[in-house]
Design a protein around this motif. Structure first.
Motif, PDB file in Angstrom:
ATOM      1  N   LYS A 171       0.873  -1.153   0.040  1.00 19.65           N
ATOM      2  CA  LYS A 171       0.136  -0.152  -0.057  1.00 19.65           C
ATOM      3  C   LYS A 171       0.859   1.383   0.054  1.00 19.65           C
ATOM      4  O   LYS A 171       1.462   1.316   0.934  1.00 19.65           O
ATOM      5  N   GLU A 172       0.699   2.012  -1.210  1.00 17.13           N
ATOM      6  CA  GLU A 172       1.553   3.369  -1.142  1.00 17.13           C
ATOM      7  C   GLU A 172       0.771   4.476  -1.221  1.00 17.13           C
ATOM      8  O   GLU A 172      -0.312   4.186  -1.470  1.00 17.13           O
ATOM      9  N   LYS A 173       1.323   5.636  -0.906  1.00 17.78           N
ATOM     10  CA  LYS A 173       0.457   6.917  -0.984  1.00 17.78           C
ATOM     11  C   LYS A 173      -0.076   6.829  -2.489  1.00 17.78           C
ATOM     12  O   LYS A 173      -1.304   7.556  -2.498  1.00 17.78           O
ATOM     13  N   THR A 174       0.300   6.598  -3.647  1.00 18.45           N
ATOM     14  CA  THR A 174      -0.230   6.595  -4.976  1.00 18.45           C
ATOM     15  C   THR A 174      -0.988   5.435  -5.160  1.00 18.45           C
ATOM     16  O   THR A 174      -1.756   5.557  -6.169  1.00 18.45           O
ATOM     17  N   GLY A 175      -1.311   4.641  -4.421  1.00 18.36           N
ATOM     18  CA  GLY A 175      -2.056   3.312  -4.523  1.00 18.36           C
ATOM     19  C   GLY A 175      -1.304   2.217  -4.083  1.00 18.36           C
ATOM     20  O   GLY A 175      -0.456   2.125  -3.420  1.00 18.36           O
ATOM     21  N   SER A 176      -1.729   1.117  -4.855  1.00 24.06           N
ATOM     22  CA  SER A 176      -1.293  -0.184  -4.588  1.00 24.06           C
ATOM     23  C   SER A 176      -0.156  -0.930  -5.738  1.00 24.06           C
ATOM     24  O   SER A 176      -0.764  -0.578  -6.895  1.00 24.06           O
ATOM     25  N   ARG A 177       0.720  -1.543  -5.280  1.00 25.72           N
ATOM     26  CA  ARG A 177       1.559  -2.256  -6.230  1.00 25.72           C
ATOM     27  C   ARG A 177       1.667  -3.513  -5.945  1.00 25.72           C
ATOM     28  O   ARG A 177       2.047  -4.171  -4.516  1.00 25.72           O
ATOM     29  N   LEU A 178       1.400  -4.395  -6.857  1.00 25.09           N
ATOM     30  CA  LEU A 178       1.474  -6.007  -6.749  1.00 25.09           C
ATOM     31  C   LEU A 178       2.623  -6.708  -6.600  1.00 25.09           C
ATOM     32  O   LEU A 178       3.746  -6.148  -7.173  1.00 25.09           O
ATOM     33  N   ILE A 179       2.845  -7.413  -5.377  1.00 27.18           N
ATOM     34  CA  ILE A 179       4.102  -8.146  -5.039  1.00 27.18           C
ATOM     35  C   ILE A 179       4.112  -9.644  -5.669  1.00 27.18           C
ATOM     36  O   ILE A 179       4.852  -9.995  -6.498  1.00 27.18           O
ATOM     37  N   THR A 180       2.894 -10.378  -5.410  1.00 31.44           N
ATOM     38  CA  THR A 180       2.622 -11.525  -6.081  1.00 31.44           C
ATOM     39  C   THR A 180       1.252 -11.776  -6.430  1.00 31.44           C
ATOM     40  O   THR A 180       0.128 -11.536  -5.671  1.00 31.44           O
ATOM     41  N   SER A 181       0.984 -12.557  -7.448  1.00 36.88           N
ATOM     42  CA  SER A 181      -0.206 -12.988  -7.981  1.00 36.88           C
ATOM     43  C   SER A 181       0.264 -14.497  -8.121  1.00 36.88           C
ATOM     44  O   SER A 181       0.899 -15.067  -9.262  1.00 36.88           O
ATOM     45  N   SER A 182      -0.059 -15.425  -7.337  1.00 42.05           N
ATOM     46  CA  SER A 182       0.469 -16.664  -7.347  1.00 42.05           C
ATOM     47  C   SER A 182      -0.781 -17.876  -6.626  1.00 42.05           C
ATOM     48  O   SER A 182      -1.832 -17.367  -6.295  1.00 42.05           O
ATOM     49  N   ARG A 183      -0.149 -18.898  -6.478  1.00 44.02           N
ATOM     50  CA  ARG A 183      -0.960 -20.010  -5.815  1.00 44.02           C
ATOM     51  C   ARG A 183      -0.372 -20.649  -4.809  1.00 44.02           C
ATOM     52  O   ARG A 183       0.863 -21.040  -4.945  1.00 44.02           O
ATOM     53  N   TRP A 184      -0.807 -20.736  -3.661  1.00 37.82           N
ATOM     54  CA  TRP A 184      -0.195 -21.373  -2.434  1.00 37.82           C
ATOM     55  C   TRP A 184      -0.894 -22.438  -2.169  1.00 37.82           C
ATOM     56  O   TRP A 184      -2.131 -22.507  -1.986  1.00 37.82           O
ATOM     57  N   PRO A 185      -0.124 -23.546  -1.765  1.00 32.37           N
ATOM     58  CA  PRO A 185      -0.653 -24.839  -1.648  1.00 32.37           C
ATOM     59  C   PRO A 185      -1.875 -25.060  -0.574  1.00 32.37           C
ATOM     60  O   PRO A 185      -1.174 -24.454   0.596  1.00 32.37           O
ATOM     61  N   LEU A 186      -2.893 -25.711  -0.352  1.00 32.18           N
ATOM     62  CA  LEU A 186      -3.364 -26.088   0.920  1.00 32.18           C
ATOM     63  C   LEU A 186      -2.770 -27.259   1.391  1.00 32.18           C
ATOM     64  O   LEU A 186      -2.835 -28.227   0.570  1.00 32.18           O
ATOM     65  N   ASN A 187      -2.233 -27.465   2.577  1.00 29.23           N
ATOM     66  CA  ASN A 187      -1.530 -28.411   3.114  1.00 29.23           C
ATOM     67  C   ASN A 187      -2.010 -28.372   4.739  1.00 29.23           C
ATOM     68  O   ASN A 187      -1.183 -27.526   5.279  1.00 29.23           O
ATOM     69  N   GLU A 188      -2.609 -29.464   4.947  1.00 30.56           N
ATOM     70  CA  GLU A 188      -3.305 -29.351   6.382  1.00 30.56           C
ATOM     71  C   GLU A 188      -2.250 -30.035   7.186  1.00 30.56           C
ATOM     72  O   GLU A 188      -2.426 -30.312   8.373  1.00 30.56           O
ATOM     73  N   GLN A 189      -1.085 -30.419   6.730  1.00 29.82           N
ATOM     74  CA  GLN A 189      -0.139 -31.099   7.565  1.00 29.82           C
ATOM     75  C   GLN A 189       1.176 -29.954   7.758  1.00 29.82           C
ATOM     76  O   GLN A 189       1.962 -30.435   8.793  1.00 29.82           O
ATOM     77  N   ASN A 190       0.980 -28.902   7.451  1.00 28.38           N
ATOM     78  CA  ASN A 190       2.127 -27.805   7.504  1.00 28.38           C
ATOM     79  C   ASN A 190       1.568 -26.733   8.178  1.00 28.38           C
ATOM     80  O   ASN A 190       0.326 -26.234   7.948  1.00 28.38           O
TER      81      ASN A 190
END
Length: 222
Positions: A171-190
Motif C-alpha cells: 500500500k503506497e501513497k499513490t495506490g497499490s503495487r502488486l508483489i505476487t499473484s500466485s497459488r499457495w498450496p493447501l496443506n493441512e499437515q504444515n
C-alpha cells in the motif's frame, strides 16, 4: 501464476511439545535473514545460565532448545555480542521465535506460542518486515498487515481443495503495487511462515516462506 511450493523450503520438524521434558521451557528458531559470518549462538540468562551453542537456521525451524530462563539474551558464542533480548510469556512451555532484522542492529524476536490453537496446521503466519503495509487476499480471506507486524491467517476459499489464489501488494501513497499473484498450496499437515521484506538489491518488497511439517496428534487410547 506459479505455485508457491517452489519457493517454500520444507522443514521436517515436529512440534516442540512432543520433545519438551516436564517443567522445561523449549524454543525453536528460524530467521528471516542473517549475516553469513554470524557463527553459533547461545541463550544467556541474567543468573549466568547459558544454553548449548546452536546454528541459526534460515530455511527450517531449529530443533527444540531448552531456554535458560523465560527472559534471556540471544548472543554470539564467540564474542558474546548481544543480538536480541527475549522475554517469553509466563504461560506455556514451548515457543517458536522468528528472528527478523531490527531497525538498527541485531534481531527483533517474534515469539509465537507453539501449543496454541490459534496457529494450527494449514495456517499461515505472515510477518511484514518491510517499510510499507501489505494487503490483499489469500483465497477469499482478506488481509492488511502494517509495517513490522505479523498475524496468523487461516485462509478460506481453496480451489479444488488443493490451493489458494493469492494476490498481495504493498500500500503506497499513490495506490497499490502488486508483489505476487500466485497459488499457495493447501496443506493441512504444515504451518507456514511468510516473511515480507525490503529487497536491498532491487529496492522493492520481496517475500520468502518456510514450511513446518506438523505430525498428526496421537489419538487418546480408550
Amino acid at each position: 501464476m506459479r505455485l508457491l511450493t517452489k519457493t517454500f523450503a520444507v522443514a521436517t520438524t515436529c512440534l516442540a511439545t512432543a520433545w519438551a521434558a516436564p517443567g522445561k521451557v523449549t524454543v525453536r528458531y528460524v530467521a528471516q535473514t542473517a549475516p553469513k559470518d554470524l557463527g553459533m549462538l547461545v541463550m544467556a540468562a541474567a543468573e549466568g545460565e547459558r544454553s548449548e551453542a546452536f546454528d541459526l537456521p534460515l530455511n527450517n525451524l531449529s530443533e527444540p532448545l531448552e531456554a535458560p530462563a523465560r527472559s534471556f539474551q540471544l548472543q554470539t558464542q564467540e564474542k558474546s555480542v548481544k543480538l536480541a533480548g527475549v522475554a517469553l510469556p509466563e504461560d506455556g512451555k514451548a515457543f517458536i521465535i522468528l528472528l527478523v532484522p531490527a531497525k538498527k542492529a541485531g534481531f527483533e524476536p517474534v515469539v509465537i506460542p507453539d501449543e496454541s490453537d490459534s496457529f494450527r496446521p494449514g495456517d499461515f503466519y505472515l510477518h511484514n518486515v518491510s517499510s510499507l503495509p501489505i494487503g490483499g487476499k489469500v483465497g477469499t480471506t482478506e488481509l492488511l498487515i502494517p509495517s513490522r507486524t505479523g498475524k496468523v491467517v487461516r485462509p478460506k476459499g481453496a480451489r479444488e481443495n488443493r490451493f489458494y489464489d493469492v494476490m498481495i501488494g504493498v500500500k503506497e501513497k499513490t495506490g497499490s503495487r502488486l508483489i505476487t499473484s500466485s497459488r499457495w498450496p493447501l496443506n493441512e499437515q504444515n504451518r507456514t511462515y511468510v516473511f515480507f521484506f525490503d529487497n536491498p538489491t532491487r529496492g522493492d518488497v520481496d517475500f520468502r516462506a518456510v514450511d513446518e511439517f506438523v505430525p498428526p496428534k496421537e489419538k487418546a487410547k480408550p
